[in-house]
Design an enzyme around this catalytic site. Structure first.
Site, PDB file in Angstrom:
ATOM      1  N   ASP A  69       0.854  -1.191   0.000  1.00 12.14           N
ATOM      2  CA  ASP A  69       0.000   0.000   0.000  1.00 12.14           C
ATOM      3  C   ASP A  69       0.892   1.245   0.000  1.00 12.14           C
ATOM      4  OD1 ASP A  69      -1.706   2.132   0.805  1.00 12.14           O
ATOM      5  OD2 ASP A  69      -3.010   0.734   1.860  1.00 12.14           O
ATOM      6  N   SER A 148      -2.544  14.744 -13.578  1.00 14.39           N
ATOM      7  CA  SER A 148      -3.762  14.990 -14.347  1.00 14.39           C
ATOM      8  C   SER A 148      -3.790  16.472 -14.692  1.00 14.39           C
ATOM      9  CB  SER A 148      -4.973  14.643 -13.479  1.00 14.39           C
ATOM     10  OG  SER A 148      -6.147  15.247 -13.962  1.00 14.39           O
ATOM     11  N   TYR A 161      -9.919  15.418  -5.537  1.00 11.67           N
ATOM     12  CA  TYR A 161      -8.968  14.881  -6.525  1.00 11.67           C
ATOM     13  C   TYR A 161      -8.113  16.004  -7.094  1.00 11.67           C
ATOM     14  CZ  TYR A 161      -7.383  12.290 -10.697  1.00 11.67           C
ATOM     15  OH  TYR A 161      -6.622  11.696 -11.685  1.00 11.67           O
ATOM     16  N   ALA A 163      -7.517  18.859  -5.716  1.00 14.85           N
ATOM     17  CA  ALA A 163      -6.641  19.336  -4.634  1.00 14.85           C
ATOM     18  C   ALA A 163      -5.422  18.429  -4.514  1.00 14.85           C
ATOM     19  CB  ALA A 163      -7.412  19.376  -3.314  1.00 14.85           C
ATOM     20  N   SER A 164      -5.636  17.133  -4.601  1.00 16.25           N
ATOM     21  CA  SER A 164      -4.509  16.198  -4.453  1.00 16.25           C
ATOM     22  C   SER A 164      -3.536  16.327  -5.616  1.00 16.25           C
ATOM     23  CB  SER A 164      -5.021  14.759  -4.333  1.00 16.25           C
ATOM     24  OG  SER A 164      -5.506  14.259  -5.566  1.00 16.25           O
ATOM     25  N   LYS A 165      -4.048  16.529  -6.821  1.00 12.46           N
ATOM     26  CA  LYS A 165      -3.156  16.631  -7.979  1.00 12.46           C
ATOM     27  C   LYS A 165      -2.434  17.994  -8.009  1.00 12.46           C
ATOM     28  CE  LYS A 165      -3.919  12.495  -9.764  1.00 12.46           C
ATOM     29  NZ  LYS A 165      -2.891  11.444  -9.755  1.00 12.46           N
TER      30      LYS A 165
HETATM   31  N1  LIG Z   1      -8.119   7.265 -15.859  1.00  7.33           N
HETATM   32  C1  LIG Z   1      -8.065   8.589 -16.053  1.00  7.33           C
HETATM   33  O1  LIG Z   1      -8.963   9.181 -16.660  1.00  7.33           O
HETATM   34  C2  LIG Z   1      -6.866   9.357 -15.530  1.00  7.33           C
HETATM   35  C3  LIG Z   1      -6.667  10.653 -16.001  1.00  7.33           C
HETATM   36  C4  LIG Z   1      -5.581  11.387 -15.520  1.00  7.33           C
HETATM   37  C5  LIG Z   1      -4.738  10.825 -14.580  1.00  7.33           C
HETATM   38  N2  LIG Z   1      -4.956   9.563 -14.132  1.00  7.33           N
HETATM   39  C6  LIG Z   1      -4.072   9.034 -13.088  1.00  7.33           C
HETATM   40  O2  LIG Z   1      -3.528   7.811 -13.496  1.00  7.33           O
HETATM   41  C7  LIG Z   1      -3.192   7.050 -12.332  1.00  7.33           C
HETATM   42  C8  LIG Z   1      -3.691   5.612 -12.525  1.00  7.33           C
HETATM   43  O3  LIG Z   1      -5.107   5.629 -12.574  1.00  7.33           O
HETATM   44  P1  LIG Z   1      -5.917   4.605 -13.487  1.00  7.33           P
HETATM   45  O4  LIG Z   1      -6.781   5.415 -14.361  1.00  7.33           O
HETATM   46  O5  LIG Z   1      -5.042   3.588 -14.059  1.00  7.33           O
HETATM   47  O6  LIG Z   1      -6.895   3.970 -12.367  1.00  7.33           O
HETATM   48  P2  LIG Z   1      -7.098   2.453 -11.905  1.00  7.33           P
HETATM   49  O7  LIG Z   1      -7.312   1.575 -13.084  1.00  7.33           O
HETATM   50  O8  LIG Z   1      -8.147   2.506 -10.849  1.00  7.33           O
HETATM   51  O9  LIG Z   1      -5.684   2.078 -11.242  1.00  7.33           O
HETATM   52  C9  LIG Z   1      -5.313   2.617 -10.012  1.00  7.33           C
HETATM   53  C10 LIG Z   1      -4.143   1.821  -9.488  1.00  7.33           C
HETATM   54  O10 LIG Z   1      -3.722   2.384  -8.243  1.00  7.33           O
HETATM   55  C11 LIG Z   1      -3.577   1.330  -7.302  1.00  7.33           C
HETATM   56  N3  LIG Z   1      -3.806   1.842  -5.954  1.00  7.33           N
HETATM   57  C12 LIG Z   1      -4.857   2.551  -5.501  1.00  7.33           C
HETATM   58  N4  LIG Z   1      -4.707   2.810  -4.195  1.00  7.33           N
HETATM   59  C13 LIG Z   1      -3.521   2.249  -3.832  1.00  7.33           C
HETATM   60  C14 LIG Z   1      -2.819   2.162  -2.608  1.00  7.33           C
HETATM   61  N5  LIG Z   1      -3.294   2.719  -1.470  1.00  7.33           N
HETATM   62  N6  LIG Z   1      -1.630   1.519  -2.582  1.00  7.33           N
HETATM   63  C15 LIG Z   1      -1.127   0.963  -3.716  1.00  7.33           C
HETATM   64  N7  LIG Z   1      -1.760   1.004  -4.903  1.00  7.33           N
HETATM   65  C16 LIG Z   1      -2.947   1.632  -4.949  1.00  7.33           C
HETATM   66  C17 LIG Z   1      -4.607   0.289  -7.714  1.00  7.33           C
HETATM   67  O11 LIG Z   1      -4.225  -0.996  -7.284  1.00  7.33           O
HETATM   68  P3  LIG Z   1      -4.780  -1.808  -6.023  1.00  7.33           P
HETATM   69  O12 LIG Z   1      -6.242  -1.517  -5.910  1.00  7.33           O
HETATM   70  O13 LIG Z   1      -4.449  -3.234  -6.376  1.00  7.33           O
HETATM   71  O14 LIG Z   1      -3.986  -1.325  -4.864  1.00  7.33           O
HETATM   72  C18 LIG Z   1      -4.468   0.359  -9.231  1.00  7.33           C
HETATM   73  O15 LIG Z   1      -3.387  -0.439  -9.641  1.00  7.33           O
HETATM   74  C19 LIG Z   1      -3.826   7.779 -11.141  1.00  7.33           C
HETATM   75  O16 LIG Z   1      -2.854   8.500 -10.436  1.00  7.33           O
HETATM   76  C20 LIG Z   1      -4.802   8.727 -11.792  1.00  7.33           C
HETATM   77  O17 LIG Z   1      -5.014   9.894 -11.006  1.00  7.33           O
HETATM   78  C21 LIG Z   1      -5.992   8.801 -14.600  1.00  7.33           C
END
Ligand SMILES: NC(=O)c1ccc[n+]([C@@H]2O[C@H](COP(=O)([O-])OP(=O)(O)OC[C@H]3O[C@@H](n4cnc5c(N)ncnc54)[C@H](OP(=O)(O)O)[C@@H]3O)[C@@H](O)[C@H]2O)c1
Length: 281
Positions: A69, A148, A161, A163-165
């Site tokens: 985690d 993002s 979200y 705020a975090s980014k």
């Molecule tokens: N999808 C979009 O539209 C988008 C756009 C801009 C930026 N992003 C960014 O891209 C990144 C990946 O997002 P995604 O779209 O691929 O979403 P996703 O498919 O939900 O993947 C999120 C990943 O983060 C892991 N995770 C979440 N909480 C965690 C924790 N406490 N410890 C360790 N791993 C954790 C999850 O794995 P587990 O649940 O197995 O831990 C999963 O592998 C994020 O930072 C997101 O903000 C996404």
């Protein structure tokens, strides 16, 4: 899956990817392995990590799976220790673990949802970067945060979200300046919505539980996962400090300075189809 940027572009390198069990992180792990890197995969869900690892191993590269985690510093230290034990070096850390939000601010009973977003999206990245930094310094490598466009503009229904980014951007920009002259590069990837990940389905609703299912609506301007992955690999190769995907998004923060009302209306218009219910009560 993504075609390698260039076969062998990362040969001999070790890339550590958080959030590698799903979405962006999983695709990045496969792409880096396809481009010749040995990869260390980190997330909480070990079964999903193993499935991703199997696809990475098909490239012929070495793959390490470390469940954990990002909000637990000890897990992040163990990730780095096990990566060094297995591969002896770390060239690039890609922080892709992340969590979304899907609730209006005035739907929240308290700030627990925002706290959780900050824990995962900010402290989670800091934990991994801090543990890996001595080794990335030794390799004169790269720290990469999957951020993002919401790191530079606010978005309704996504206050925690965004705020975090924004906080993540401040962390990475400060770190980059601290590391000037060390050979370590810091890159933030300012992505638009991405098709084909679980971020929306897992986004926290007002009660702190995942919303569970993505709405059918998706902005026509959302980007393909493959396009984002290619941009990230190119950013690492080119040691870019900040990359907007797609590139035209870099105009949005400029517009927000020059014509803030217009920028707000554009963002509000883009979010108009998103199902964020009216406040309770
Ligand atoms: N999808 C979009 O539209 C988008 C756009 C801009 C930026 N992003 C960014 O891209 C990144 C990946 O997002 P995604 O779209 O691929 O979403 P996703 O498919 O939900 O993947 C999120 C990943 O983060 C892991 N995770 C979440 N909480 C965690 C924790 N406490 N410890 C360790 N791993 C954790 C999850 O794995 P587990 O649940 O197995 O831990 C999963 O592998 C994020 O930072 C997101 O903000 C996404």
């Amino acid at each position: 899956m993504t075609e390698p940027l260039a076969a062998g572009a990362f040969t001999g390198q070790v890339v550590l990817v958080t959030g590698a069990s799903s979405g962006v992180g999983a695709a990045l792990a496969h792409a880096f392995a396809g481009a010749g890197a040995d990869v260390a995969l980190f997330a909480r869900n070990e079964a999903d990590l193993e499935r991703v690892a199997d696809t990475c191993r098909q490239t012929g590269r070495n793959v390490l799976v470390v469940p954990g985690d990002v909000t637990r510093p000890a897990d992040c230290r163990a990730l780095v220790e096990r990566t060094i034990h297995s591969f002896g070096r770390i060239d690039t850390v890609v922080a892709a673990a992340g969590l979304g939000m899907w609730a209006r601010f005035d739907q929240l009973d308290d700030t627990d949802v925002i706290k959780r977003l900050l824990e995962v999206n900010v402290l989670g990245v800091a934990n991994v970067f801090l543990s890996a930094l001595p080794f990335v310094r030794a390799s004169r490598g790269m720290l990469v945060a999957i951020s993002s466009v919401q790191g530079v503009v606010g978005v309704p229904g996504r206050s925690g979200y965004a705020a975090s980014k924004h906080a993540l951007q401040g962390l990475c920009d400060s770190l980059r300046i601290e590391l000037q002259g060390s050979g370590v590069g810091v890159s933030t990837i300012m992505a638009h919505w991405v098709r084909g990940t679980n971020l929306r389905a897992r986004a926290l609703g007002p009660d702190g539980a995942p919303r569970g299912s993505a709405t059918p609506h998706r902005s026509r301007s959302a980007i393909d996962l493959d396009d984002l992955i290619r941009a990230v690999l190119a950013a690492v190769r080119g040691r870019k400090r900040r990359v907007f995907v797609p590139g035209y998004l870099r105009l949005l923060p400029l517009l927000a300075e020059i014509a803030p009302g217009l920028a707000d209306r554009i963002v509000a218009g883009r979010m108009a189809g998103e199902a964020v219910e009216e406040p309770r009560g």
